[in-house]
Design a protein around this motif. Structure first.
Motif, PDB file in Angstrom:
ATOM      1  N   LEU A   9       0.825  -1.205   0.000  1.00 51.49           N
ATOM      2  CA  LEU A   9       0.000   0.000   0.000  1.00 51.49           C
ATOM      3  C   LEU A   9       0.861   1.258   0.000  1.00 51.49           C
ATOM      4  CD1 LEU A   9      -2.844  -0.980   2.476  1.00 51.49           C
ATOM      5  CD2 LEU A   9      -3.027  -0.683  -0.002  1.00 51.49           C
ATOM      6  N   LEU A  10       1.930   1.255   0.789  1.00 50.46           N
ATOM      7  CA  LEU A  10       2.839   2.390   0.851  1.00 50.46           C
ATOM      8  C   LEU A  10       3.452   2.660  -0.515  1.00 50.46           C
ATOM      9  CD1 LEU A  10       4.386   4.495   2.579  1.00 50.46           C
ATOM     10  CD2 LEU A  10       6.096   2.727   2.966  1.00 50.46           C
ATOM     11  N   ALA A  11       3.883   1.602  -1.203  1.00 49.25           N
ATOM     12  CA  ALA A  11       4.534   1.748  -2.500  1.00 49.25           C
ATOM     13  C   ALA A  11       3.588   2.302  -3.553  1.00 49.25           C
ATOM     14  CB  ALA A  11       5.104   0.407  -2.953  1.00 49.25           C
ATOM     15  N   GLN A  12       2.270   2.168  -3.347  1.00 46.59           N
ATOM     16  CA  GLN A  12       1.305   2.609  -4.345  1.00 46.59           C
ATOM     17  C   GLN A  12       0.663   3.952  -3.989  1.00 46.59           C
ATOM     18  OE1 GLN A  12      -1.372  -0.700  -4.682  1.00 46.59           O
ATOM     19  NE2 GLN A  12       0.093  -1.927  -5.787  1.00 46.59           N
ATOM     20  N   THR A  13       1.066   4.579  -2.899  1.00 47.90           N
ATOM     21  CA  THR A  13       0.453   5.826  -2.483  1.00 47.90           C
ATOM     22  C   THR A  13       1.049   6.990  -3.254  1.00 47.90           C
ATOM     23  OG1 THR A  13       0.092   4.914  -0.289  1.00 47.90           O
ATOM     24  CG2 THR A  13      -0.088   7.294  -0.511  1.00 47.90           C
ATOM     25  N   GLU A  14       0.231   7.553  -4.115  1.00 49.88           N
ATOM     26  CA  GLU A  14       0.613   8.731  -4.880  1.00 49.88           C
ATOM     27  C   GLU A  14      -0.439   9.801  -4.640  1.00 49.88           C
ATOM     28  OE1 GLU A  14       2.853   7.046  -8.843  1.00 49.88           O
ATOM     29  OE2 GLU A  14       0.750   7.549  -8.988  1.00 49.88           O
ATOM     30  N   PHE A  15       0.000  11.041  -4.704  1.00 43.62           N
ATOM     31  CA  PHE A  15      -0.949  12.133  -4.585  1.00 43.62           C
ATOM     32  C   PHE A  15      -0.387  13.356  -5.289  1.00 43.62           C
ATOM     33  CE2 PHE A  15       1.588  12.104  -0.669  1.00 43.62           C
ATOM     34  CZ  PHE A  15       2.036  13.416  -0.581  1.00 43.62           C
ATOM     35  N   ILE A  16      -1.267  14.312  -5.552  1.00 42.28           N
ATOM     36  CA  ILE A  16      -0.883  15.564  -6.201  1.00 42.28           C
ATOM     37  C   ILE A  16      -1.186  16.703  -5.247  1.00 42.28           C
ATOM     38  CG2 ILE A  16      -1.347  17.148  -8.112  1.00 42.28           C
ATOM     39  CD1 ILE A  16      -2.109  14.669  -9.792  1.00 42.28           C
ATOM     40  N   VAL A  17      -0.207  17.587  -5.062  1.00 45.02           N
ATOM     41  CA  VAL A  17      -0.393  18.813  -4.304  1.00 45.02           C
ATOM     42  C   VAL A  17       0.169  19.930  -5.172  1.00 45.02           C
ATOM     43  CG1 VAL A  17       0.258  20.134  -2.250  1.00 45.02           C
ATOM     44  CG2 VAL A  17      -0.286  17.705  -2.042  1.00 45.02           C
TER      45      VAL A  17
END
Length: 178
Positions: A9-17
């Protein structure tokens, strides 16, 4: 299973800021890398920290291909929180004219600036030890290969290794200070 699932799950956590994509690299301490596909920007002011869903992350790296092929990128500001720049991070950024790599950066990936054809000026960190190349499809790409506008480079005393093709096709290069 819990540890394995948490890591997946950590490896797949992406986000945009703002206008940048981030990839979570650590939850304890909370750290992120500037992620891939930041193509539609002209200026990248990378912050030292970024807050997402109530968690403040330290921006510690610029990932593999983070700005690759971003032809509209003209300038980048790298904070002192960044310690590494990944392979091909700025590859083919044809409008990028200059970059300063802060002394916090201890490693730069191969071909990080290859084919940045407008790049005229580079200030390297005093803490890097290698100017590496990058192997892809049977070919080694140099760190500044194809930077046809690059005129001069000063390589800091900390550098002990210069990879193959580091400055190949740098047709305007007239001065290298080691």
């Amino acid at each position: 299973c819990t540890l394995l699932c948490a890591n997946v799950l950590l490896a797949q956590t992406e986000f945009i800021v703002g206008n940048l994509k981030y990839q979570v690299t650590s939850s304890n301490p909370p750290e992120v890398s500037v992620g891939k596909d930041n193509l539609a920007i002209t200026t990248a002011n990378i912050p030292a920290t970024v807050t997402y869903q109530g968690t403040t992350y330290s921006v510690t790296s610029i990932g593999f291909g983070a700005f690759a092929n971003c032809s509209s990128l003209t300038s980048v500001t790298i904070p002192n929180s960044v310690t590494s720049i990944g392979d091909a991070a700025f590859r083919n950024c044809s409008s990028l004219t200059s970059i300063t790599i802060p002394n916090s950066v201890t490693s730069i990936g191969g071909a990080a600036f290859s084919y940045c054809s407008s790049l005229t000026s580079v200030t390297l960190s005093n803490n890097i030890t290698e100017l590496p190349n990058y192997y892809e499809n049977g070919y080694y790409y140099g760190l500044f290969e194809g930077c046809s506008s690059l005129t001069s480079v000063t390589i800091p005393n900390s550098v002990t290794t210069i990879g193959n093709s580091a400055f190949s096709y740098c047709s305007s290069l007239t001065s290298v200070t080691i």
